[in-house]
Scaffold this motif. Structure first.
Motif, PDB file in Angstrom:
ATOM      1  N   THR A   1      31.631  41.360  31.646  1.00 62.34           N
ATOM      2  CA  THR A   1      33.022  42.002  31.100  1.00 62.34           C
ATOM      3  C   THR A   1      33.303  43.300  31.533  1.00 62.34           C
ATOM      4  O   THR A   1      34.427  43.613  31.703  1.00 62.34           O
ATOM      5  CB  THR A   1      32.859  41.931  29.384  1.00 62.34           C
ATOM      6  N   SER A   2      32.189  43.847  32.149  1.00 62.61           N
ATOM      7  CA  SER A   2      32.448  45.304  32.771  1.00 62.61           C
ATOM      8  C   SER A   2      33.408  45.238  33.989  1.00 62.61           C
ATOM      9  O   SER A   2      34.116  46.171  34.320  1.00 62.61           O
ATOM     10  CB  SER A   2      31.331  45.898  33.376  1.00 62.61           C
ATOM     11  N   SER A   3      33.483  43.873  34.597  1.00 63.49           N
ATOM     12  CA  SER A   3      34.639  43.756  35.621  1.00 63.49           C
ATOM     13  C   SER A   3      35.966  43.236  34.991  1.00 63.49           C
ATOM     14  O   SER A   3      36.697  43.679  35.226  1.00 63.49           O
ATOM     15  CB  SER A   3      33.909  42.682  36.464  1.00 63.49           C
ATOM     16  N   TRP A   4      35.955  42.402  34.021  1.00 62.79           N
ATOM     17  CA  TRP A   4      37.094  41.891  33.579  1.00 62.79           C
ATOM     18  C   TRP A   4      36.528  40.836  32.232  1.00 62.79           C
ATOM     19  O   TRP A   4      35.580  40.365  32.445  1.00 62.79           O
ATOM     20  CB  TRP A   4      37.949  41.008  34.369  1.00 62.79           C
TER      21      TRP A   4
ATOM     22  N   SER B   1      30.822  53.175  34.178  1.00 67.18           N
ATOM     23  CA  SER B   1      31.049  51.918  34.797  1.00 67.18           C
ATOM     24  C   SER B   1      29.849  51.540  35.691  1.00 67.18           C
ATOM     25  O   SER B   1      29.318  50.239  35.849  1.00 67.18           O
ATOM     26  CB  SER B   1      32.378  52.195  35.800  1.00 67.18           C
TER      27      SER B   1
ATOM     28  N   THR C   1      37.485  52.934  29.224  1.00 68.76           N
ATOM     29  CA  THR C   1      37.815  51.562  29.783  1.00 68.76           C
ATOM     30  C   THR C   1      36.510  50.833  29.299  1.00 68.76           C
ATOM     31  O   THR C   1      36.726  49.509  29.157  1.00 68.76           O
ATOM     32  CB  THR C   1      38.245  51.670  31.116  1.00 68.76           C
ATOM     33  N   GLN C   2      35.364  51.288  29.652  1.00 65.04           N
ATOM     34  CA  GLN C   2      34.024  50.471  29.572  1.00 65.04           C
ATOM     35  C   GLN C   2      33.536  50.732  27.977  1.00 65.04           C
ATOM     36  O   GLN C   2      32.628  50.346  27.742  1.00 65.04           O
ATOM     37  CB  GLN C   2      32.963  51.025  30.413  1.00 65.04           C
TER      38      GLN C   2
ATOM     39  N   LYS D   1      39.423  45.008  30.260  1.00 63.56           N
ATOM     40  CA  LYS D   1      38.022  44.595  30.058  1.00 63.56           C
ATOM     41  C   LYS D   1      37.364  44.245  28.720  1.00 63.56           C
ATOM     42  O   LYS D   1      37.573  43.219  28.392  1.00 63.56           O
ATOM     43  CB  LYS D   1      37.224  45.886  30.821  1.00 63.56           C
TER      44      LYS D   1
END
Length: 352
Positions: free
Chosen positions: A23-26, A147, A174-175, A196
């Motif tokens: 999920t850290s990527s998408w 990230s 975002t993260q 994310k």
């Protein structure tokens, strides 16, 4: 070790074909989100949708995000990327202003400031960021969760140091937003990519701005949605922008926002406390297992687990159907609402 039951909503909304821990990527899109995007795409194809999408969906997404980060919707601007939001903030600083960032910070948080060429950039280790704030610092720009390795910043210490020296704060959530409780009202600005941990389609991002900080932002991106009411500012120069953060809205990617409305509603149904306990509990299980295998892991209580020096195992994990990522030499494994203890145990079995 505490046993963690699966989140019931996850079974109804997700059916990944891999052991998905990336999920850290998408983030995976919920079924309800996919249905909303498909419905709008079909309407667009058939010519049944006037205006290509609904501003009601944008407002619902704005409200859903505002509820998640504990601010009023009037404090939230909608857009398409974190980079654009940060660029607007970078444009607001006077020449020579000092910007402090953590070492190794994500490029979108740093580059709009660094590439201006006329700002004074300073960098400090994440655990020394608060101590590095000084009277000359104009802005501290940093991520709540890194990230590269999932480390969580000492948010209270950075806020206190910035307040003591009169510096503004920009937090990239975002993260974090979606698993870590975030109080956006505690910062002058926050930026959050939606694709994310918020499980939204790409093309959704959110900017929060305090009322005071709104007055510092330039009107560089003013367009037809900046007037506030839909369709009120289509022709000629605007006489004024909306008096809230809506004045910094970008024209919406309707397909993305029709989906975002549904994804944020799902997160609200699950509940922030439930999701935080679930994601961090799985991550704690993974850290304990990796330690038992003799692997050194980045310490902490993040939902993102990083194993330095193990990035080379990512291709073999992918071939085995286990989706993780490998930034800057770390094997990065991220836990979210659709993950289970079985996912964690499968990774541990593979790495053993």
């Amino acid at each position: 070790m505490t046993s963690l039951a699966p989140i019931p909503a996850a079974a109804a909304e997700f059916a990944p074909e891999t052991t998905y821990l990336n999920t850290s990527s998408w983030g995976l899109l919920p079924r309800r989100t996919i249905a909303a995007v498909k419905a709008l795409a079909d309407e667009n194809a058939a010519g049944r949708r006037i205006g290509a999408g609904s501003f009601d969906a944008v407002e619902a997404a704005r409200t859903g995000f505002a509820r998640l980060v504990r601010v009023h919707p009037d404090r939230v601007a909608t857009g398409a990327s974190v980079t654009v939001h940060v660029g607007l903030i970078a444009a607001s600083l006077p020449s020579g202003a000092e910007v402090l960032c953590p070492e190794g910070e994500f490029s979108s948080v740093v580059s709009p400031f660094a590439l201006r060429g006329d700002l004074r950039m300073r960098y400090a280790p994440l655990d020394g960021l608060a101590a590095a704030v000084r009277p000359t610092t104009a802005l501290v720009a940093f991520s709540a969760v890194q990230s590269a390795d999932g480390r969580v910043a000492d948010l209270a210490a950075v806020r206190a140091a910035a307040a003591a020296h009169g510096a503004r704060t920009l937090l990239d959530a975002t993260q974090a937003a979606g698993w870590l409780p975030v109080d956006a009202g505690a910062y002058d600005y926050t930026v959050t990519g939606g694709f994310k941990f918020l499980l939204c389609p790409r093309g959704t991002s959110f900017l929060t701005v305090t009322e005071e900080a709104q007055e510092t932002l330039p009107r560089l991106f003013a367009g037809w949605v900046s007037a506030g009411p839909p369709w009120a500012g289509n022709y000629g120069p605007l006489e004024h922008r909306a008096p809230t953060a809506r004045g910094f809205d970008e024209p919406p990617a309707f397909l993305s926002y029709h989906g975002a409305e549904r994804s944020l509603a799902l997160l609200a149904e699950v509940g922030a406390d439930t999701l935080h306990a679930h994601a961090t509990g799985l991550a704690a299980r993974l850290r304990a297992g990796l330690t038992g295998l003799g692997r050194a892991v980045v310490p902490g209580e993040s939902a993102i687990v990083s194993v330095p020096g193990l990035a080379g195992r990512e291709p073999a994990l992918a071939e085995a159907g286990i989706a993780v990522s490998a930034p800057v030499g770390n094997l990065r494994i991220s836990c979210h609402l659709y993950n289970t203890e079985a996912d964690i145990d499968r990774v541990l079995e593979f790495l053993a």
